[in-house]
Design a protein around this motif. Structure first.
Motif, PDB file in Angstrom:
ATOM      1  N   GLU A 161       0.808  -1.220   0.000  1.00  0.00           N
ATOM      2  CA  GLU A 161       0.000   0.000   0.000  1.00  0.00           C
ATOM      3  C   GLU A 161       0.840   1.268   0.000  1.00  0.00           C
ATOM      4  O   GLU A 161       0.506   2.241  -0.688  1.00  0.00           O
ATOM      5  CB  GLU A 161      -0.922   0.008   1.221  1.00  0.00           C
ATOM      6  CG  GLU A 161      -2.034  -1.029   1.160  1.00  0.00           C
ATOM      7  CD  GLU A 161      -2.899  -1.014   2.407  1.00  0.00           C
ATOM      8  OE1 GLU A 161      -2.814  -0.018   3.172  1.00  0.00           O
ATOM      9  OE2 GLU A 161      -3.654  -1.969   2.624  1.00  0.00           O
ATOM     10  N   ARG A 162       1.950   1.277   0.748  1.00  0.00           N
ATOM     11  CA  ARG A 162       2.666   2.521   0.977  1.00  0.00           C
ATOM     12  C   ARG A 162       4.035   2.595   0.304  1.00  0.00           C
ATOM     13  O   ARG A 162       4.598   3.686   0.178  1.00  0.00           O
ATOM     14  CB  ARG A 162       2.827   2.749   2.484  1.00  0.00           C
ATOM     15  CG  ARG A 162       1.500   2.727   3.239  1.00  0.00           C
ATOM     16  CD  ARG A 162       1.679   3.110   4.686  1.00  0.00           C
ATOM     17  NE  ARG A 162       2.198   4.470   4.813  1.00  0.00           N
ATOM     18  CZ  ARG A 162       2.534   5.037   5.969  1.00  0.00           C
ATOM     19  NH1 ARG A 162       2.419   4.347   7.102  1.00  0.00           N
ATOM     20  NH2 ARG A 162       3.015   6.266   5.996  1.00  0.00           N
ATOM     21  N   GLY A 163       4.574   1.450  -0.103  1.00  0.00           N
ATOM     22  CA  GLY A 163       5.910   1.451  -0.677  1.00  0.00           C
ATOM     23  C   GLY A 163       6.959   1.226   0.389  1.00  0.00           C
ATOM     24  O   GLY A 163       6.739   1.516   1.584  1.00  0.00           O
ATOM     25  N   TYR A 164       8.105   0.733  -0.022  1.00  0.00           N
ATOM     26  CA  TYR A 164       9.140   0.326   0.925  1.00  0.00           C
ATOM     27  C   TYR A 164       9.605   1.477   1.825  1.00  0.00           C
ATOM     28  O   TYR A 164       9.671   1.342   3.043  1.00  0.00           O
ATOM     29  CB  TYR A 164      10.329  -0.235   0.148  1.00  0.00           C
ATOM     30  CG  TYR A 164      11.486  -0.655   1.020  1.00  0.00           C
ATOM     31  CD1 TYR A 164      11.440  -1.831   1.751  1.00  0.00           C
ATOM     32  CD2 TYR A 164      12.636   0.146   1.098  1.00  0.00           C
ATOM     33  CE1 TYR A 164      12.506  -2.214   2.561  1.00  0.00           C
ATOM     34  CE2 TYR A 164      13.702  -0.235   1.899  1.00  0.00           C
ATOM     35  CZ  TYR A 164      13.629  -1.414   2.625  1.00  0.00           C
ATOM     36  OH  TYR A 164      14.680  -1.782   3.421  1.00  0.00           O
ATOM     37  N   ASP A 165       9.915   2.602   1.244  1.00  0.00           N
ATOM     38  CA  ASP A 165      10.503   3.712   2.018  1.00  0.00           C
ATOM     39  C   ASP A 165       9.539   4.317   3.030  1.00  0.00           C
ATOM     40  O   ASP A 165       9.972   4.865   4.051  1.00  0.00           O
ATOM     41  CB  ASP A 165      10.995   4.812   1.067  1.00  0.00           C
ATOM     42  CG  ASP A 165      12.206   4.366   0.263  1.00  0.00           C
ATOM     43  OD1 ASP A 165      12.974   3.527   0.769  1.00  0.00           O
ATOM     44  OD2 ASP A 165      12.383   4.844  -0.882  1.00  0.00           O
ATOM     45  N   ALA A 166       8.242   4.229   2.766  1.00  0.00           N
ATOM     46  CA  ALA A 166       7.267   4.895   3.633  1.00  0.00           C
ATOM     47  C   ALA A 166       6.857   4.061   4.841  1.00  0.00           C
ATOM     48  O   ALA A 166       6.257   4.591   5.782  1.00  0.00           O
ATOM     49  CB  ALA A 166       6.020   5.261   2.823  1.00  0.00           C
ATOM     50  N   VAL A 167       7.174   2.785   4.837  1.00  0.00           N
ATOM     51  CA  VAL A 167       6.716   1.904   5.917  1.00  0.00           C
ATOM     52  C   VAL A 167       7.649   1.993   7.115  1.00  0.00           C
ATOM     53  O   VAL A 167       8.881   1.959   6.972  1.00  0.00           O
ATOM     54  CB  VAL A 167       6.615   0.445   5.418  1.00  0.00           C
ATOM     55  CG1 VAL A 167       6.318  -0.508   6.574  1.00  0.00           C
ATOM     56  CG2 VAL A 167       5.534   0.338   4.346  1.00  0.00           C
ATOM     57  N   ARG A 168       7.075   2.084   8.295  1.00  0.00           N
ATOM     58  CA  ARG A 168       7.828   2.098   9.542  1.00  0.00           C
ATOM     59  C   ARG A 168       7.414   0.883  10.381  1.00  0.00           C
ATOM     60  O   ARG A 168       6.333   0.329  10.195  1.00  0.00           O
ATOM     61  CB  ARG A 168       7.562   3.388  10.327  1.00  0.00           C
ATOM     62  CG  ARG A 168       7.990   4.644   9.580  1.00  0.00           C
ATOM     63  CD  ARG A 168       9.511   4.731   9.481  1.00  0.00           C
ATOM     64  NE  ARG A 168       9.950   5.908   8.719  1.00  0.00           N
ATOM     65  CZ  ARG A 168      10.221   5.893   7.426  1.00  0.00           C
ATOM     66  NH1 ARG A 168      10.104   4.769   6.731  1.00  0.00           N
ATOM     67  NH2 ARG A 168      10.613   6.992   6.815  1.00  0.00           N
ATOM     68  N   VAL A 169       8.264   0.526  11.304  1.00  0.00           N
ATOM     69  CA  VAL A 169       7.972  -0.628  12.160  1.00  0.00           C
ATOM     70  C   VAL A 169       6.653  -0.430  12.896  1.00  0.00           C
ATOM     71  O   VAL A 169       5.850  -1.361  13.039  1.00  0.00           O
ATOM     72  CB  VAL A 169       9.125  -0.874  13.155  1.00  0.00           C
ATOM     73  CG1 VAL A 169       8.706  -1.893  14.223  1.00  0.00           C
ATOM     74  CG2 VAL A 169      10.368  -1.365  12.417  1.00  0.00           C
TER      75      VAL A 169
END
Length: 227
Positions: free
Chosen positions: A29-37
């Motif tokens: 949904e958000r893309g690799y760079d936008a995801v946080r733990v």
């Protein structure tokens, strides 16, 4: 301490699977760079500390997600024993299944490629995951060569790399970039090119069944008596 998957309890395995699924949804949904733990923890319904019981970092989670997706694609594109035995028909079936598997997972596969372009560890993972498809293609070609149905001069591995790349790139252009073609036309074209590239020849037709000849073993001297 990170708990290894092989030592997990059934509850631990469920928690770990929930984190992988949550990570998969978040990355898609958000893309690799936008995801946080924290995003993954919220989706999975676990605490921040629980995440680090199973994964050392967001990158480690993404590796697991990528491996899971490629594993699903590999399984989904396996041509089982129920498929026709004709080599061309099996190539056609494999291409159809692969295109459908790509359609279901293309965003994450492309994401892995993008991350691999700048991260050497992910580049190694990408090559490792692609190897399962290359190995299967090479083994299939080798069998056809042994049966005398494919060009024996072709290197099975290199041929599998090249033809697999053709199918993968077409899947990207068709499904991700919008090239116009219906599924049947696409599969037929890919399969024709694959078959011609390996010099696929039709399997020899089975020899016609021989009709048993009934031999009259009645002694000539008794034939008249029995009539």
């Amino acid at each position: 301490m990170i708990v290894k998957s092989e030592t997990l309890s059934s509850r631990g395995r469920r928690t770990r699977a929930a984190l992988v699924q949550a990570g998969r949804e978040a990355f898609e949904e958000r893309g690799y760079d936008a995801v946080r733990v924290d995003d993954v923890c919220a989706r999975a319904g676990v605490s921040h500390g629980t995440f680090y019981t199973y994964f050392g970092s967001r990158e480690e989670l993404f590796r697991e997600v990528a491996a899971t997706v490629v594993g699903e694609m590999f399984t989904a594109s396996v041509v089982g024993p129920a498929a026709p035995g004709d080599p061309y028909a099996r190539i056609e079936a494999a291409n159809l299944l692969y295109l459908r598997a790509w359609a279901a997972n293309s965003r994450l596969v492309r994401m892995l490629e993008q991350v691999a372009a700048t991260d050497e560890s992910f580049r190694g993972l990408l090559l490792e995951l692609r190897e399962v498809f290359v190995r299967r293609g090479a083994e299939g070609l080798r069998r056809l060569q042994e049966q005398g149905l494919a060009d024996p001069s072709l290197d099975p591995r290199l041929t599998a790399v090249m033809l697999g790349g053709m199918v993968e790139h077409f899947a990207h252009v068709w499904l991700d970039l919008g090239e116009h073609a219906d599924e049947r036309t696409a599969v037929t074209a890919l399969s024709t090119l694959w078959a011609r590239a390996i010099g696929l020849t039709p399997a020899p037709a089975p020899a016609p069944a021989r009709t048993s000849q009934v031999i009259d073993m009645t002694p000539a001297s008794t034939k008249g008596a029995s009539s």
